[in-house]
Motif scaffolding. Structure first.
Motif, PDB file in Angstrom:
ATOM      1  N   LEU A  64       0.803  -1.217   0.000  1.00 45.39           N
ATOM      2  CA  LEU A  64       0.000   0.000   0.000  1.00 45.39           C
ATOM      3  C   LEU A  64       0.841   1.275   0.000  1.00 45.39           C
ATOM      4  O   LEU A  64       0.291   2.370   0.058  1.00 45.39           O
ATOM      5  CB  LEU A  64      -0.941   0.006   1.218  1.00 45.39           C
ATOM      6  N   ASP A  65       2.174   1.121  -0.085  1.00 44.32           N
ATOM      7  CA  ASP A  65       3.049   2.283  -0.105  1.00 44.32           C
ATOM      8  C   ASP A  65       3.114   2.836  -1.532  1.00 44.32           C
ATOM      9  O   ASP A  65       3.796   2.277  -2.402  1.00 44.32           O
ATOM     10  CB  ASP A  65       4.436   1.894   0.390  1.00 44.32           C
ATOM     11  N   TRP A  66       2.413   3.932  -1.801  1.00 47.47           N
ATOM     12  CA  TRP A  66       2.322   4.461  -3.158  1.00 47.47           C
ATOM     13  C   TRP A  66       3.671   4.921  -3.692  1.00 47.47           C
ATOM     14  O   TRP A  66       3.902   4.933  -4.900  1.00 47.47           O
ATOM     15  CB  TRP A  66       1.325   5.621  -3.201  1.00 47.47           C
ATOM     16  N   ARG A  67       4.581   5.300  -2.789  1.00 49.53           N
ATOM     17  CA  ARG A  67       5.890   5.761  -3.241  1.00 49.53           C
ATOM     18  C   ARG A  67       6.690   4.651  -3.923  1.00 49.53           C
ATOM     19  O   ARG A  67       7.557   4.919  -4.757  1.00 49.53           O
ATOM     20  CB  ARG A  67       6.672   6.320  -2.061  1.00 49.53           C
ATOM     21  N   ALA A  68       6.424   3.395  -3.554  1.00 50.46           N
ATOM     22  CA  ALA A  68       7.154   2.274  -4.159  1.00 50.46           C
ATOM     23  C   ALA A  68       6.843   2.120  -5.645  1.00 50.46           C
ATOM     24  O   ALA A  68       7.633   1.541  -6.396  1.00 50.46           O
ATOM     25  CB  ALA A  68       6.830   0.977  -3.416  1.00 50.46           C
ATOM     26  N   TYR A  69       5.678   2.651  -6.085  1.00 46.22           N
ATOM     27  CA  TYR A  69       5.270   2.469  -7.471  1.00 46.22           C
ATOM     28  C   TYR A  69       5.803   3.562  -8.401  1.00 46.22           C
ATOM     29  O   TYR A  69       5.669   3.457  -9.614  1.00 46.22           O
ATOM     30  CB  TYR A  69       3.736   2.432  -7.556  1.00 46.22           C
ATOM     31  N   LEU A  70       6.374   4.606  -7.828  1.00 49.69           N
ATOM     32  CA  LEU A  70       6.820   5.719  -8.659  1.00 49.69           C
ATOM     33  C   LEU A  70       7.992   5.324  -9.565  1.00 49.69           C
ATOM     34  O   LEU A  70       8.015   5.659 -10.744  1.00 49.69           O
ATOM     35  CB  LEU A  70       7.200   6.919  -7.777  1.00 49.69           C
ATOM     36  N   GLY A  71       8.962   4.643  -8.997  1.00 53.16           N
ATOM     37  CA  GLY A  71      10.115   4.220  -9.809  1.00 53.16           C
ATOM     38  C   GLY A  71       9.924   2.816 -10.321  1.00 53.16           C
ATOM     39  O   GLY A  71      10.653   1.899  -9.954  1.00 53.16           O
ATOM     40  N   PHE A  72       8.904   2.623 -11.189  1.00 53.84           N
ATOM     41  CA  PHE A  72       8.558   1.262 -11.615  1.00 53.84           C
ATOM     42  C   PHE A  72       9.625   0.653 -12.534  1.00 53.84           C
ATOM     43  O   PHE A  72       9.600  -0.545 -12.810  1.00 53.84           O
ATOM     44  CB  PHE A  72       7.192   1.250 -12.306  1.00 53.84           C
ATOM     45  N   LEU A  73      10.577   1.447 -13.009  1.00 52.97           N
ATOM     46  CA  LEU A  73      11.662   0.908 -13.830  1.00 52.97           C
ATOM     47  C   LEU A  73      13.002   0.893 -13.078  1.00 52.97           C
ATOM     48  O   LEU A  73      14.052   0.718 -13.688  1.00 52.97           O
ATOM     49  CB  LEU A  73      11.808   1.713 -15.118  1.00 52.97           C
TER      50      LEU A  73
END
Length: 774
Positions: A64-73
């Protein structure tokens, strides 16, 4: 004819697919319940545990940590951070050298593409050879190819000069890479930890003896002929039937676990039908049925195990023989043992993980027959596959579809549908045709009788490479040209056929561009998603997993798949080298493949793949040889094309290139290949000396005693061993008294009933301590 717009549509579809795969992977890899799917290697090494999230229950399954999805690459740069020496320790030399094949592609094609676009593209584009051509159907992209150059043009000197530049560059890079990989292999072998295969050889075609069993004969032979070096041996049993029973029992045990888990969830006794696939038959209690079947199988397994160990016929004329030193094993593995070169054949034993036990019982004399049968079968498989190739070529042409299905003419006239059919569909259809090919080729390799997984994969890879060369490359070029130019052939004299075909060959580059995007872009991106292991893991985790051990077994990390990955790489080397001087427009697509594949497979090797074996990059001579073949084919193709262009004054200058390339191959083979097939005695002695100094009381016999026991026997072995456990190898020469049951007057046997010749007198190095028993 595929146009630039069609290629644009195909590129958009494949780039979009690759982006969606990467996006899905970036999301799925962050979820706690997928951690074992995308990082299994760290779990198997014991360096990673299941993520622990406090608070909301859903956090155990969803990040549920939205920050983890920012750097998806972010996984891409992370995959590049691990240094190569650390990667060798982490994944092994095989995996690292496999990655270097992709780097090799970048080293070769980036400079070649730069030169080709600087020199050849302007030369081709500013010509007008395709304008007004009556017998050739072409598009704007074909103006970038050599087909656009007029016959007898002086511009062909540019292509010849570039062919020389490309050849010298490729040979230089191959030389440096061969030298580097050979050095890496020798260093790896010198620093590698102790392994059973360093001391062990595989002996095959042991002649029968009326007085001694196979085990006694092996011990006698090696104590006499390798005095002071022989340590122990393990004969090979025909345990294939036993292995099938054990596999069947394991399958039933999995079903029993499933039904017991179902009982715990529902509190109702599960029932099943005993017929085919549970679709019909008598309805019974599933748990009781499987418990009874497992008990029956256990009795069969015990009976079969006793039969295998007690029946002399179950002992094959082959054995794993271990020595006290690596030097002794190297001498045995790399020398002829008797005056009859067909008996007592020795080779380096594969490491225990690499052994393919099912093939070891195959009689040695039948291997040649099996390989001949498979050679014929492979020929027909390759030949008859031309039929679907022709079908694919029909799809590649709108005219072909209109001939086959005239009622589709209004639909295929729609611009987007037309671009989709010509730019994307042929590549994906051809890819689908090849789905089952690796499995078929692996089955053929297993039938041939190779005794290790690595040799099976190398054999399958060589067959796959030949198949790709004949069907994907030659098949698409030749049948594609013939289908596409059919109308032109009908309306022109026969002496014009070679010219038309020679001109049409470079025009097939558009098909290969679309195929590269499907197979080399979208498929590589799908590799990192690991959809099949993801689904199977969660199915197993839900139905079968009860313990931590069950959870580990549910993971399917897979391996690099040399038998499928390396032939695909070689196809791109072939396409790149052939079209470098013919149609340079292909090169950027190939460079993207090599760069993308390098990053993806580096990530997979670090986090996912758990290699089944370690051969020390023994496959590199095959890789080198196939690239040289591709280079030679590219030179011959260019000569043929310039001949059809009537460049009589310049074409002869290309004849020297294949000659130089073959000489280069022979030089590299003599200079570097021995490092991949033999183990230097100097290196072996150095490792033995170091080990003797650091571990003077090493119990080597205890270490090797059970290394090559068939897996089906390991589970039933008693914990108590005989006096072998008290053996301590103190690196001293022992008494060489050899006890034998043979009724001979002296030393070694009377004339053999098999070969008709007697063995030579005993070596003076063995002493005269052999005693005969009555």
């Amino acid at each position: 004819m595929t146009t630039l717009g069609d290629i644009g549509v195909a590129a958009a579809i494949n780039i979009g697919s690759a982006f969606l795969f990467f996006l899905a992977f970036a999301i799925l890899r962050l979820q706690p319940f997928n951690d074992r799917v995308y990082f299994p290697k760290w779990y198997l090494k014991g360096l990673r545990t299941d993520p622990v999230h406090g608070g909301v229950f859903v956090r155990k399954f969803v990040n549920l940590d939205w920050r983890a999805y920012l750097g998806f690459l972010n996984w891409m740069p992370e995959a590049l951070r691990m240094p190569e020496p650390e990667l060798i320790d982490h994944a092994g030399l095989d995996s690292v050298v496999y990655l270097r094949i992709y780097l090799l592609g970048l080293k070769i094609f980036v400079p070649i593409a730069f030169l080709a676009w600087i020199v050849l593209v302007p030369v081709n584009w500013t010509s007008t050879g395709l304008e007004g051509a009556k017998n050739i159907t072409s598009s704007n992209i074909d103006k970038l190819s050599v087909s656009n150059v007029h016959s007898r043009s002086e511009r062909f000197w540019g292509h010849i000069v570039m062919a020389y530049a490309f050849t010298f560059w490729v040979c230089y890079i191959l030389l440096k890479e061969y030298e580097k990989v050979a050095s890496m292999r020798l260093e790896f072998l010198a620093t590698e930890k102790r392994r059973p295969d360093q001391f062990t050889v595989l002996v095959r075609n042991i002649p029968p003896d009326p007085d001694e069993s196979v085990s006694e004969l092996v011990e006698h032979f090696f104590m006499v002929n390798h005095p002071g070096h022989y340590l122990t041996h393990q004969v090979i049993y025909d345990a294939n039937t036993l292995a099938k029973l054990v596999k069947k029992k394991k399958k039933l045990q999995n079903w029993l676990v499933y039904y017991r888990n179902k009982l715990e969830r529902t509190s109702e006794r599960p029932e099943m039908k005993t017929g085919f696939l549970g679709l019909w038959g008598k309805k019974v209690d599933a748990i009781d049925y499987h418990t009874t079947e497992i008990d029956k199988l256990s009795e069969e397994i015990a009976s079969e195990r006793k039969k295998v160990t007690d029946d002399p016929k179950s002992v094959m004329p082959a054995a794993f023989v271990s020595f006290k030193t690596r030097w002794g094993a190297a001498v045995c593995a790399q020398t002829q043992q008797t005056r009859n070169p067909t008996l007592w054949l020795t080779e380096w034993a594969p490491e225990p993980r690499d052994v393919y036990w099912r093939n070891l019982p195959i009689p040695y004399f039948s291997l040649s027959v099996r390989r001949l049968i498979m050679a014929v079968a492979f020929f027909f498989l390759t030949f008859f596959f031309m039929i679907p190739i022709a079908f694919v070529q029909a799809l590649a042409s709108i005219e072909g579809i209109e001939r086959i299905a005239p009622w589709l003419k209004p639909l295929v006239s729609v611009p987007f549908i037309k671009s989709f059919i010509q730019g994307f569909l042929p590549g994906i259809v051809l890819k689908l045709f090849l789905i089952f090919l690796p499995t078929i080729l692996m089955i053929m390799s297993k039938f041939e009788g190779f005794g290790s997984i690595s040799s099976l994969e190398r054999r399958s890879a060589s067959r796959y490479y030949l198949f790709n060369f004949v069907n994907i490359f030659l098949g698409n070029v030749l049948t594609g040209s013939a289908f596409q130019q059919l109308k032109s052939f009908v309306h022109q004299p026969a002496n014009q056929y070679p010219i038309t075909i020679g001109t049409a060959i470079p025009l097939k580059a558009t098909f290969f561009i679309t195929y590269i995007m499907v197979d080399g872009w979208a498929s590589i991106a799908a590799e990192v998603l690991m959809l099949k292991p993801l689904i199977f893991y969660h199915l197993k985790n839900f139905f079968l997993v009860k313990t931590e051990k069950d959870r580990e077994e549910a993971m399917d990390p897979g391996s690099i798949g040399f038998n499928t990955g390396e032939p695909r790489i070689q196809l791109y080397f072939l396409l790149g080298l052939v079209y470098a001087a013919v149609t340079p427009a292909v090169l950027p697509f190939i460079i993207i493949f090599f760069g993308l594949a390098y990053v993806v497979f580096r990530h997979q090797i670090i986090n996912v793949y758990n290699q089944e074996y370690e051969s020390g990059a023994q496959f590199w001579p095959d890789v080198h040889g196939r690239i040289v073949i591709a280079l030679t084919v590219s030179q011959i193709v260019l000569m043929g094309l310039l001949t059809t262009k009537k460049a009589a004054s310049s074409t002869p200058f290309l004849i020297v290139l294949p000659i130089l390339t073959i000489w280069f191959y022979r030089y590299c083979k003599g200079r570097f290949e021995p490092a991949f097939v033999k183990f230097p005695l100097q290196e072996a002695m150095m490792k033995d000396t170091l080990e003797k100094a650091t571990e003077p009381h090493l119990n080597l016999k205890g270490y090797l005693h059970n290394a090559y026991i068939h897996p089906v026997f390991k589970d039933s072995m008693d914990d108590e061993d005989d006096d072998d456990d008290t053996f301590s190898n103190n690196w001293e020469t022992e008494s060489m008294t050899v006890r034998t049951k043979r009724h001979s007057q002296r030393h070694t046997p009377l004339p053999s009933r098999i070969s008709g010749t007697s063995s030579p007198p005993q070596s003076p190095f063995a002493g005269d301590g052999i005693q005969n028993e009555p």
